[in-house]
Motif scaffolding. Structure first.
Motif, mmCIF file in Angstrom:
data_model
loop_
_atom_site.group_PDB
_atom_site.id
_atom_site.type_symbol
_atom_site.label_atom_id
_atom_site.label_comp_id
_atom_site.label_asym_id
_atom_site.label_seq_id
_atom_site.Cartn_x
_atom_site.Cartn_y
_atom_site.Cartn_z
ATOM 1 N N PRO A 1 0.863 -1.155 -0.068
ATOM 2 C CA PRO A 1 0.118 -0.019 0.189
ATOM 3 C C PRO A 1 0.776 1.277 -0.173
ATOM 4 O O PRO A 1 0.203 2.428 -0.254
ATOM 5 N N GLY A 2 1.845 1.086 0.506
ATOM 6 C CA GLY A 2 3.079 2.326 0.210
ATOM 7 C C GLY A 2 3.564 2.683 1.685
ATOM 8 O O GLY A 2 3.256 2.021 2.725
ATOM 9 N N PRO A 3 4.488 3.469 1.851
ATOM 10 C CA PRO A 3 5.314 3.830 3.047
ATOM 11 C C PRO A 3 4.337 4.222 4.167
ATOM 12 O O PRO A 3 4.940 4.022 5.453
ATOM 13 N N PHE B 1 7.959 -1.272 6.482
ATOM 14 C CA PHE B 1 9.408 -1.810 6.758
ATOM 15 C C PHE B 1 9.518 -3.291 6.123
ATOM 16 O O PHE B 1 10.353 -3.772 5.501
ATOM 17 N N GLU B 2 8.455 -4.054 6.471
ATOM 18 C CA GLU B 2 8.444 -5.507 6.319
ATOM 19 C C GLU B 2 8.422 -5.770 4.660
ATOM 20 O O GLU B 2 8.785 -6.555 4.257
ATOM 21 N N HIS B 3 7.466 -4.911 4.288
ATOM 22 C CA HIS B 3 7.251 -5.082 2.859
ATOM 23 C C HIS B 3 8.617 -4.834 2.125
ATOM 24 O O HIS B 3 8.905 -5.560 0.979
ATOM 25 N N ALA B 4 9.331 -3.760 2.369
ATOM 26 C CA ALA B 4 10.518 -3.409 1.686
ATOM 27 C C ALA B 4 11.438 -4.396 1.738
ATOM 28 O O ALA B 4 12.347 -4.833 0.969
ATOM 29 N N TYR B 5 11.538 -4.911 3.344
ATOM 30 C CA TYR B 5 12.654 -5.939 3.734
ATOM 31 C C TYR B 5 12.637 -7.262 2.853
ATOM 32 O O TYR B 5 13.703 -7.930 2.585
ATOM 33 N N LEU B 6 11.241 -7.899 2.789
ATOM 34 C CA LEU B 6 10.885 -9.092 2.274
ATOM 35 C C LEU B 6 11.289 -8.856 0.859
ATOM 36 O O LEU B 6 11.685 -9.855 0.087
ATOM 37 N N ALA B 7 10.844 -7.874 0.120
ATOM 38 C CA ALA B 7 11.143 -7.563 -1.087
ATOM 39 C C ALA B 7 12.592 -7.854 -1.406
ATOM 40 O O ALA B 7 12.952 -8.537 -2.546
ATOM 41 N N GLY B 8 13.426 -7.168 -0.643
ATOM 42 C CA GLY B 8 14.952 -7.240 -1.029
ATOM 43 C C GLY B 8 15.395 -8.625 -0.735
ATOM 44 O O GLY B 8 16.213 -9.146 -1.438
ATOM 45 N N TYR B 9 14.807 -9.195 0.463
ATOM 46 C CA TYR B 9 15.418 -10.403 0.635
ATOM 47 C C TYR B 9 15.069 -11.596 -0.234
ATOM 48 O O TYR B 9 15.607 -12.338 -0.553
ATOM 49 N N GLN C 1 3.881 -0.316 -5.934
ATOM 50 C CA GLN C 1 2.371 -0.034 -5.351
ATOM 51 C C GLN C 1 1.586 0.093 -6.650
ATOM 52 O O GLN C 1 1.955 -0.236 -7.723
ATOM 53 N N GLY C 2 0.205 0.179 -6.360
ATOM 54 C CA GLY C 2 -0.864 0.128 -7.254
ATOM 55 C C GLY C 2 -0.727 1.152 -8.333
ATOM 56 O O GLY C 2 -0.932 0.386 -9.628
ATOM 57 N N GLU C 3 0.062 2.166 -8.408
ATOM 58 C CA GLU C 3 0.139 2.899 -9.460
ATOM 59 C C GLU C 3 1.316 2.561 -10.373
ATOM 60 O O GLU C 3 1.349 3.218 -11.525
ATOM 61 N N ASP C 4 2.017 1.578 -9.854
ATOM 62 C CA ASP C 4 3.082 1.051 -10.857
ATOM 63 C C ASP C 4 2.664 -0.064 -11.800
ATOM 64 O O ASP C 4 3.392 -0.186 -12.525
ATOM 65 N N LEU C 5 1.265 -0.239 -11.360
ATOM 66 C CA LEU C 5 0.782 -1.360 -12.477
ATOM 67 C C LEU C 5 -0.401 -0.895 -13.147
ATOM 68 O O LEU C 5 -1.046 -0.055 -12.807
ATOM 69 N N LEU D 1 -5.184 1.842 -4.260
ATOM 70 C CA LEU D 1 -4.302 0.949 -3.814
ATOM 71 C C LEU D 1 -3.930 -0.189 -4.838
ATOM 72 O O LEU D 1 -3.230 -0.903 -4.800
ATOM 73 N N GLY D 2 -5.189 -0.393 -5.520
ATOM 74 C CA GLY D 2 -5.227 -1.752 -6.510
ATOM 75 C C GLY D 2 -4.822 -1.250 -7.662
ATOM 76 O O GLY D 2 -4.611 -0.216 -8.295
ATOM 77 N N VAL D 3 -5.297 -2.191 -8.765
ATOM 78 C CA VAL D 3 -5.166 -1.901 -10.258
ATOM 79 C C VAL D 3 -6.500 -2.290 -10.993
ATOM 80 O O VAL D 3 -7.032 -3.364 -10.841
ATOM 81 N N PRO D 4 -7.070 -1.466 -11.583
ATOM 82 C CA PRO D 4 -8.365 -1.497 -12.460
ATOM 83 C C PRO D 4 -8.038 -2.647 -13.329
ATOM 84 O O PRO D 4 -7.299 -2.674 -14.294
ATOM 85 N N GLY D 5 -9.196 -3.519 -13.544
ATOM 86 C CA GLY D 5 -9.082 -4.611 -14.420
ATOM 87 C C GLY D 5 -8.408 -5.784 -13.941
ATOM 88 O O GLY D 5 -8.187 -6.941 -14.642
ATOM 89 N N LEU D 6 -7.884 -5.777 -12.551
ATOM 90 C CA LEU D 6 -6.902 -6.955 -12.051
ATOM 91 C C LEU D 6 -7.714 -8.077 -12.097
ATOM 92 O O LEU D 6 -7.285 -9.203 -12.347
ATOM 93 N N LEU D 7 -8.835 -8.183 -11.589
ATOM 94 C CA LEU D 7 -9.658 -9.403 -11.381
ATOM 95 C C LEU D 7 -10.011 -9.956 -12.938
ATOM 96 O O LEU D 7 -9.921 -11.339 -12.653
#
Length: 844
Positions: A243-245, A251-259, A266-270, A311-317
């Motif tokens: 959902p964003g910062p 912290f966990e989102h960024a940490y796991l992405a790197g790990y 974020q939703g706007e990236d998709l 937070l999401g992506v239109p048309g994802l479903l």
């Protein structure tokens, strides 16, 4: 401080009658599994334990481990440092195996349940749950109906890829399930960080205790995600959707992405094009194979679910239905978090799996049934009342804490809307040892466990996240309410081999020197991170030089140079009128309040503290792209920017620390960052900002007629860190032409305007998405800027009648070209936000 007698470490520890205690058995003896740890802690002694505590806090702080609180309106106050108790919770292998079997069974049950709910719905036809639980609850998404039948990947693979289960140990020593989390469950990253920190703080103790490794869980999870992506012949493109910062566990989102090696988006990236999901990168659209989500169901697709979600992506479903993208966990699994299901799990387990539930539920009743309602109200003090939906804003309550009108009001609410509530019997949670100032003290604990799909069913992390209440009086133990954390150590019967995310030698790895894709939002933040960094450094140098002048100036001597330095402070902070106002005379006589405000007040737009905060905020949006050293420096900057300043000496000390940290950050970005697409946007941001800063300062100095004053010349050379070179080159002689030449045209000076344009002209060629046969807008803007600069030379200006006025006009033209270049970059690479229209009133 802890007592000086190490054997009093457990002397003040008191168990509670009728409550299971993890440290002591019923006879008051330390349990065998803890004897080694207690002995080791005693041998360390109180002074050393204080040092280890300090080291733990420092490591967590340096690693940026935080938990964001939603209650505060202040952006700075939302971020709370992570609290880790040094003494782990310990479980033996035999004890853990019982839990493991129960958790794996629960995963099979939840998987079967969610498949049935969105397909045949046998549980309704067989009357295993009241139909109201399904059809009157918003967590059941009609848009997902039939999805598990139409998507062949979900028919062949587990629908539930992972889940977490919160457990509590009761007085009888048995574990009971409080609830499950399946949509975007948090905690695994914090558990991993806890383990890494404790193994670093107590390396010998950790090794000798023979603790099961937790890395194998993440290895299994990554393998399952790769298999679920269903891609052959290449590495799947997997992203972690956050959902964003501002999210509490960012912290966990960024940490796991790197790990795990995934791109954090974020939703706007998709975006969805022709039923396929793409990531909007500076290289172009990149198709996504699988989304590991940390966004709840309702927010995933504003087209079919919540129309007001960004937070999401239109048309994802529709993309999921067509099988072009996979989601972990699938959209719709949020129904499993419906608390009204909890009373029925024993029957559902026998119905779906043909066996009894291994891990019992904490006695729970749905108030929507007449029998449960009457039973609960016979003795309501025994229960905690919770809403059926996690999204309901009603907080859990107990009758013990209610009285008078509040109790009557809540009873009326129960009677009017019984379907909204469950009643869960209050179980006195087990007490665990918490290391305090005077040795161990008891605290109440809840244990969060983690289960993921594997090739042969489900696999449980041999460890977990333990949350401990700061007070024995707390019944609700949550991170939002300030609970501490503990690591869970599962003891092995033999020495454990090291586990990591390194792939086995048998798995072939394709060598690649290509970037995995930089989202446009990330490139934008890197660009502005660099601009805020450069802007902050420039302001630091200007304010520092002004303070030096104040401390050194004598009556009448260099007074004009001092006033010009103060005017420059207003110019670079854009804090007009300030030292440039009509009433600046009073400020010149007592400049400290204005300098203090422009240095340390984050509420002043344009101040140094404001830009330092902007720098830190931009860095948090790209923290998964930054090295550990860069994060530590940014953390120091964040801490330093909040210090109080009450004197000129404190200003100087503050500015010295800031300029050193900013220079370190710049150096790390040059020496340690790989030259992929993101780095070029970072460097372009720095060069553009440094060029603009030079123009603004020179224009100001020319406007105030400062270039007729030798002291002002020297000031300007010091700000740009070129005074020593200038003095050696010109033997201490100073004139307008030579100063402007070294600042504007000398390519050997890394802070000169010419040097910045050389770097811009070079870096622009390495931006992604280039076709040699096409001239792009940013290429054209860079060429126009470079050409306009090259058409002039310092000697040309000083052949004119008014050289400084000609220079000022020329600088303004260059400034416009720089703004055109910045706009061209933003238009081509950072224009990632598509036009969004709110649909409906929240449910599409």
């Amino acid at each position: 401080m802890m007592t000086q007698d190490p054997y009093h470490l457990i002397g003040n520890y008191k168990t509670i009658p009728g409550v299971y205690d993890e440290l002591y058995d019923a006879e008051g003896q330390i349990r065998n599994k803890y004897k080694f740890l207690v002995k080791s802690f005693q041998e360390l002694g109180p002074a050393e334990l204080v040092n280890r505590r300090r080291d733990t806090d420092r490591i967590l702080r340096e690693n940026g481990v935080t938990y964001n609180l939603y209650q505060s309106d202040s952006p700075e106050a939302k971020e709370r440092p992570w609290d880790l108790d040094l003494f782990p919770l310990v479980m033996e292998s035999e004890e853990w195996r019982v839990l493991e079997r129960g958790l794996n069974q629960r995963a099979d049950l939840l998987d079967a349940l969610v498949r049935d709910v969105y397909s045949k719905r046998r549980l309704l036809y067989e009357k295993k749950i009241p139909s109201e639980i399904l059809f009157n609850e918003t967590s059941f998404l009609r848009a997902c109906d039939g999805m598990y039948d139409s998507n062949h990947f979900l028919t062949k693979n587990p629908a539930l890829l992972f889940f977490v289960c919160d457990l509590i140990r009761a007085a009888d020593g048995n574990f009971y399930v409080l609830n499950d989390r399946v949509q975007a469950p948090s905690g695994s990253g914090y558990s991993l960080e806890n383990r890494i920190v404790l193994s670093r703080i107590f390396p010998s103790m950790y090794r000798d205790a023979m603790v099961h490794r937790v890395a194998v869980y993440f290895r299994s999870l990554r393998k399952s995600l790769t298999q679920l992506a269903g891609v052959t012949g290449r590495e799947p493109v997997i992203v972690l959707l956050t959902p964003g910062p501002s999210n509490e566990t960012y912290f966990e989102h960024a940490y796991l992405a790197g790990y795990l090696g995934y791109t954090l988006v974020q939703g706007e990236d998709l975006t969805v094009r022709k039923n396929k999901v793409y990531m909007k990168t500076v290289e172009g659209l990149q198709q996504i194979d699988l989304i590991l989500r940390r966004v709840d169901d309702d927010f995933m697709d504003p087209l079919e679910l919540r129309g007001d979600s960004l937070l999401g992506v239109p048309g994802l479903l529709e993309s999921v239905r067509s099988g072009h993208v996979k989601i972990a966990n699938p959209i719709g699994t949020g129904f499993l978090e419906n608390r009204a299901l909890l009373p029925f799990y024993s029957d559902l387990c026998r119905f779906y799996l043909g066996e009894d539930l291994i891990l019992p539920m904490a006695p729970t009743y749905w108030m929507g049934t007449k029998e449960h309602f009457q039973l609960v109200l016979q003795n309501p003090e025994k229960y905690v009342f919770k809403t059926v939906s996690r999204t309901d804003e009603e907080k859990p309550v107990t009758f013990i804490e209610l009285s008078g009108d509040r109790k009557d009001s809540f009873l009326q609410k129960l009677k009017s809307f019984p379907n909204r509530f469950i009643a869960q019997e209050m179980i006195a949670s087990a007490t665990v040892p918490v290391l305090g100032e005077n040795g161990f003290r008891p605290g109440r604990a809840i244990m969060r466990t983690f289960v993921s799909s594997s090739g042969s069913g489900y696999q449980t992390m041999a460890g977990g996240l333990v949350r401990v209440s700061p007070s024995l009086d707390d019944f609700f133990i949550t991170s939002q309410r300030g609970a501490w954390s503990k690591d869970l150590w599962v003891l092995a019967t033999e020495t454990q081999k090291e586990e990591s995310l390194l792939v086995p030698k048998s798995d072939q790895v394709m060598i690649s020197r290509k970037s995995s894709g930089v989202p446009s939002r990330v490139a934008d933040n890197l660009f502005w991170l660099a601009r805020y960094l450069e802007r902050s450094e420039n302001q630091t140098r200007v304010i520092r030089e002004a303070v030096y002048k104040i401390l050194q100036v004598e009556d009448g001597y260099e007074r004009e140079s001092l006033e010009n330095s103060l005017k420059l402070v207003t110019q670079v902070t854009n804090s007009y009128p300030g030292f440039l106002g009509d009433d600046a005379g009073e400020l010149f006589l007592n400049p400290f309040p204005e300098l203090q405000r422009l240095t340390s007040d984050r509420g002043v737009i344009g101040s140094l503290a404001f830009h330092l905060r902007s720098l830190v905020m931009a860095s948090k949006s790209v923290r998964d792209r930054l090295s550990d050293d860069m994060k530590k420096i940014l953390l120091h900057l964040e801490d330093q920017s909040q210090h109080e300043i009450d004197s000129y000496d404190q200003i100087i000390d503050f500015l010295q620390k800031i300029v050193l940290n900013l220079s370190s950050l710049t150096g790390l970005s040059f020496e340690n960052m790989s030259r992929e697409a993101g780095w070029y946007f970072l460097n372009l941001g720095r060069r553009i900002e440094r060029s603009i800063n030079m123009i603004l300062m020179l224009q100001g100095m020319i406007r105030w007629d400062s270039f007729r004053d030798k002291a002002s010349f020297e000031t300007f050379l010091r700000i740009n860190d070129i005074r020593l070179t200038y003095n050696r080159r010109y033997s201490g002689k100073i004139d307008q032409e030579s100063v402007l030449d070294i600042l504007l045209f000398d390519t050997t000076n890394p802070r000169s305007f010419a040097y910045q344009l050389e770097q811009i002209n070079s870096d622009i060629k390495f931006l992604p998405g280039k076709n040699e046969k096409v001239v792009y807008s940013e290429d054209r803007a860079a060429l126009q800027l470079y050409t306009h600069f090259k058409m002039k030379d310092i000697s040309i200006f000083f052949e004119s009648e008014n050289p400084l006025e000609s220079v000022s006009i020329w600088l303004e033209e260059l400034h416009n070209h720089l703004k055109n270049l910045s706009d061209a970059l933003a238009s081509r690479y950072f224009n990632y936000t598509e036009e969004q229209t709110r649909i409906g009133d929240g449910n599409g």
